[in-house]
Design a protein around this motif. Structure first.
Motif, PDB file in Angstrom:
ATOM      1  N   CYS A  55       0.666  -1.431  -0.332  1.00  0.00           N
ATOM      2  CA  CYS A  55      -0.189  -0.370  -0.339  1.00  0.00           C
ATOM      3  C   CYS A  55       0.617   1.549   0.000  1.00  0.00           C
ATOM      4  CB  CYS A  55      -1.368  -0.175   1.427  1.00  0.00           C
ATOM      5  SG  CYS A  55      -2.025   1.669   1.656  1.00  0.00           S
ATOM      6  N   ILE A  56       0.791   2.409  -1.051  1.00  0.00           N
ATOM      7  CA  ILE A  56       1.106   3.514  -1.266  1.00  0.00           C
ATOM      8  C   ILE A  56       0.561   4.803  -0.710  1.00  0.00           C
ATOM      9  CG2 ILE A  56       2.721   2.908  -2.766  1.00  0.00           C
ATOM     10  CD1 ILE A  56       1.080   4.784  -4.803  1.00  0.00           C
ATOM     11  N   ALA A  70      -7.684   1.433   3.093  1.00  0.00           N
ATOM     12  CA  ALA A  70      -6.450   0.952   3.867  1.00  0.00           C
ATOM     13  C   ALA A  70      -5.999   1.025   4.813  1.00  0.00           C
ATOM     14  CB  ALA A  70      -5.732   2.186   2.632  1.00  0.00           C
ATOM     15  N   CYS A 101      -7.720  -0.488  -6.568  1.00  0.00           N
ATOM     16  CA  CYS A 101      -6.396   0.119  -6.060  1.00  0.00           C
ATOM     17  C   CYS A 101      -5.349  -0.343  -6.814  1.00  0.00           C
ATOM     18  CB  CYS A 101      -5.827  -1.310  -4.762  1.00  0.00           C
ATOM     19  SG  CYS A 101      -3.948  -1.271  -4.059  1.00  0.00           S
ATOM     20  N   PRO A 102      -3.648   1.127  -7.088  1.00  0.00           N
ATOM     21  CA  PRO A 102      -3.230   0.370  -8.273  1.00  0.00           C
ATOM     22  C   PRO A 102      -2.490  -0.343  -7.670  1.00  0.00           C
ATOM     23  CG  PRO A 102      -2.758   2.485  -7.282  1.00  0.00           C
ATOM     24  CD  PRO A 102      -3.808   1.623  -6.313  1.00  0.00           C
ATOM     25  N   LYS A 103      -1.705  -0.821  -6.179  1.00  0.00           N
ATOM     26  CA  LYS A 103      -1.160  -1.921  -6.037  1.00  0.00           C
ATOM     27  C   LYS A 103      -1.204  -2.874  -5.860  1.00  0.00           C
ATOM     28  CE  LYS A 103       2.002   0.987  -6.319  1.00  0.00           C
ATOM     29  NZ  LYS A 103       3.080   1.214  -7.519  1.00  0.00           N
ATOM     30  N   CYS A 116      -2.457   5.834  -1.154  1.00  0.00           N
ATOM     31  CA  CYS A 116      -2.593   6.903  -2.103  1.00  0.00           C
ATOM     32  C   CYS A 116      -4.534   7.532  -1.913  1.00  0.00           C
ATOM     33  CB  CYS A 116      -2.892   5.733  -3.510  1.00  0.00           C
ATOM     34  SG  CYS A 116      -3.505   5.096  -3.637  1.00  0.00           S
ATOM     35  N   MET A 117      -4.749   6.587  -1.039  1.00  0.00           N
ATOM     36  CA  MET A 117      -6.960   6.664  -1.052  1.00  0.00           C
ATOM     37  C   MET A 117      -7.591   6.683  -2.035  1.00  0.00           C
ATOM     38  SD  MET A 117      -6.045  10.351   1.683  1.00  0.00           S
ATOM     39  CE  MET A 117      -6.206  11.301   0.738  1.00  0.00           C
ATOM     40  N   LEU A 118      -7.045   6.142  -3.164  1.00  0.00           N
ATOM     41  CA  LEU A 118      -7.826   5.730  -3.781  1.00  0.00           C
ATOM     42  C   LEU A 118      -9.306   4.373  -3.748  1.00  0.00           C
ATOM     43  CD1 LEU A 118      -5.753   5.216  -7.167  1.00  0.00           C
ATOM     44  CD2 LEU A 118      -6.825   7.651  -6.556  1.00  0.00           C
ATOM     45  N   CYS A 119      -8.773   3.660  -2.767  1.00  0.00           N
ATOM     46  CA  CYS A 119      -9.276   3.428  -1.836  1.00  0.00           C
ATOM     47  C   CYS A 119     -10.969   3.910  -1.720  1.00  0.00           C
ATOM     48  CB  CYS A 119      -9.028   1.694  -1.659  1.00  0.00           C
ATOM     49  SG  CYS A 119      -8.079   2.455  -0.087  1.00  0.00           S
ATOM     50  N   PRO A 162      -7.650  -4.166  -0.452  1.00  0.00           N
ATOM     51  CA  PRO A 162      -8.086  -4.531   1.215  1.00  0.00           C
ATOM     52  C   PRO A 162      -9.613  -5.085   1.255  1.00  0.00           C
ATOM     53  CG  PRO A 162      -8.020  -2.382  -0.811  1.00  0.00           C
ATOM     54  CD  PRO A 162      -7.792  -3.039  -1.632  1.00  0.00           C
ATOM     55  N   VAL A 186      -3.077  -4.745  -3.658  1.00  0.00           N
ATOM     56  CA  VAL A 186      -3.781  -4.956  -2.438  1.00  0.00           C
ATOM     57  C   VAL A 186      -4.874  -6.159  -1.360  1.00  0.00           C
ATOM     58  CG1 VAL A 186      -4.011  -3.998   0.784  1.00  0.00           C
ATOM     59  CG2 VAL A 186      -2.324  -2.741  -1.911  1.00  0.00           C
TER      60      VAL A 186
END
Ligand code: SF4
Ligand code: FES
Lengths: 246, 117, 140
Positions: free
Chosen positions: A149-150, A172, A215-217, A152-155, A221, A219
């Motif tokens: 997780c970076i 996140a 999520c761009p990574k 980024c708060m997109l979630c 969640p 993850v």
């Protein structure tokens, strides 16, 4: 070769307007141009008053999240060519208070993050002389996905539950709690359970699943939350049948 | 210490109900909802159904299916009202009505299966 | 230039724009609508549970009541409702099984069972349960 594409950028200047408006800008792009490059072009050449966050421009710092055509995206990892012929609508991330233009307040997330203690908690630290805490590759695999997780708060931006009830601790923070819960060196699961087993912890989540999709990574969640629900439910059954002190 | 609230239990009932209804309900809808009424298949005689549900194992399975499905419904219904209609301020009323209905339904199921046993 | 706040941090800054989610947020994206339909499937689960209770009641009352129940279940609106119910119940089953490998980690010994196998396991169990019920409830 350089084509042009129109960016429709949401502007919010609190000293002059009470509702966001859209400004249109024509920017050149190639197949390598990210949405962020378009924004930088606007800021450098067309309108220096535009404000937005970015830093690494390589999907690591997590600061360039914005809503691109309605979807939460890292603008440094989203390419203008994919939206040709345009226009491309760039707005601040949803579900957060807007400070100015494309900048949202991230304070709520930052405060939630520390509540789940996203670091290794030890009851007693082992003295240095005893050496490092060991971990096998299998033990690393247990939590590795959640450690990507970076922040980024997109979630959060994709989550309607957070949008409806900002008290919800959110995707996140729960995934990061799991990242440490599943780490064999950590002993803080009990502390985190206290925060997460509240209604505003995991139980408000109805598994919409959008957090995982945006999520761009990778993850996941949503998966972390559902798994945590199972853990918490079993834990609470246990404490019901074998009360404290037993 | 973990504060006690019924959320974990309700979620367990919801999940268990989700699994049981997913496993058993489609074929039951197909048989009793369509195949028998539309005459695609001959329905079992009343005695046969009766003998079947008098079997303790079948009764337990059927009872679990009904009770857990009701709690599955109650949980989803409650959350959908909260989220979809944004009426969280009525949360107590909604919770009482939905889980209350599930409890009443469970009592009815228990009564019927008891009589049939 | 980023605007930074000097002085004390103010979470309730009057100039920040806070927007409420619309009541119809679930119409804004296909994925959200899909979610709402998934959640809505519970209404059909509940309807069929009531239907089963009626069936049990009819069986309890005797052969005549059972015949009446079967006749009632063949009336057009009940059939129509059950057609929709079948669709939603299958939708519920598929989405619930889909979520299972994401929601739980199954282990055999020290190895983690791959998510695909967990999913397949659910489908096998579904098929087996359906066949058993079918055989048990076959007419004479
Ligand atoms: S879980 Fe994914 S989307 Fe959410 S903050 Fe972390 S990296 Fe971003
Ligand atoms: S600029 Fe760092 S993630 Fe996009």
């Amino acid at each position: 070769m350089s084509d042009h594409i129109t960016l429709q950028i949401a502007r919010y200047r609190p000293e002059q307007e009470s509702e966001p408006t859209f400004n249109e800008y024509e920017v050149p792009y190639t197949k390598e141009s990210a949405v962020l490059d378009g924004l930088n072009y606007v800021k450098d050449r067309l309108d220096g008053t535009l404000v937005y966050r970015w830093s690494c421009r390589m999907g690591i710092c997590g600061s360039c999240g914005m809503s691109v055509n309605g979807e939460p995206k890292l603008t440094c990892a989203t390419f203008l060519a994919d939206y040709a012929p345009g226009p491309v609508r760039v707005e601040p991330l949803r579900n957060f208070p807007i400070i100015r233009d494309l900048i949202v307040d991230i304070g709520d997330f930052m405060r939630k993050l520390v509540r789940v203690k996203p670091w290794i908690v030890r009851e007693v630290d082992k003295p240095l002389s005893e050496g490092e805490y060991r971990q096998t590759p299998e033990q690393l695999d247990e939590y590795k996905q959640f450690s990507m997780c970076i922040n980024c708060m997109l979630c959060y931006s994709a989550c309607p539950i957070y949008g409806l009830d900002p008290k919800f601790i959110g995707p996140a923070a729960i995934a990061l709690a799991q990242r440490y819960n599943l780490d064999n060196r950590d002993e803080g699961a009990g502390d985190r359970m206290e925060v997460l087993s509240e209604y505003d912890g995991i139980w408000g989540c109805t598994f919409v699943g959008e957090c995982t999709k945006v999520c761009p990574k990778h993850v996941d969640p949503a998966g972390a939350i559902q798994r945590y629900k199972l853990t918490a439910a079993l834990e609470s059954m246990k404490s019901f049948f074998a009360p404290r002190g037993a | 210490m973990i504060r006690r609230h019924p959320e974990p239990l309700l979620w367990m009932l919801f999940s268990a109900g989700g699994v049981v209804s997913a496993m058993l309900m489609p074929v039951l809808v197909l048989l009793f909802g369509l195949a028998y009424p539309l005459g695609w298949l001959t329905p079992p005689a009343s005695d046969r159904v009766r003998a079947l549900v008098a079997n303790p194992l079948a009764a337990i399975v059927l009872f679990s299916l009904i009770v857990l499905s009701l709690f599955h419904w109650a949980h989803r219904f409650r959350h959908t009202l909260y989220d979809g209609l944004q009426i969280k301020h009525l949360s107590e009323v909604i919770a009482v009505v939905s889980y209350g209905a599930a409890i009443v339904g469970s009592a009815v199921a228990a009564y019927l299966l008891w009589q049939l046993s | 230039m980023e605007q930074t706040h000097t002085g004390s941090y103010t979470p309730y800054h009057p100039r920040w724009l806070r927007r409420r989610l619309s009541t119809y947020w679930w119409l804004e994206k296909p994925a959200y609508l899909w979610f709402m339909l998934r959640e809505g499937s519970c209404m059909f689960v509940a309807w069929f549970t009531l239907y089963l209770l009626w069936l049990l009641d009819a069986v309890l009352e005797g052969p005549l009541a059972y015949e009446l129940f079967l006749a009632w279940s063949g009336t057009p609106w009940v059939v129509a409702l059950n057609v929709v119910t079948l669709g939603f119940v299958v939708f519920h089953a598929v989405t619930f099984f889909q979520a299972a490998p994401q929601a739980m980690v199954v282990r055999l010994g020290r190895r983690r069972v791959p998510p695909g196998a967990v999913l397949a396991g659910h489908y096998v169990a579904w098929a087996a349960a359906s066949v058993v019920l079918w055989v048990l409830l076959r007419g004479a």
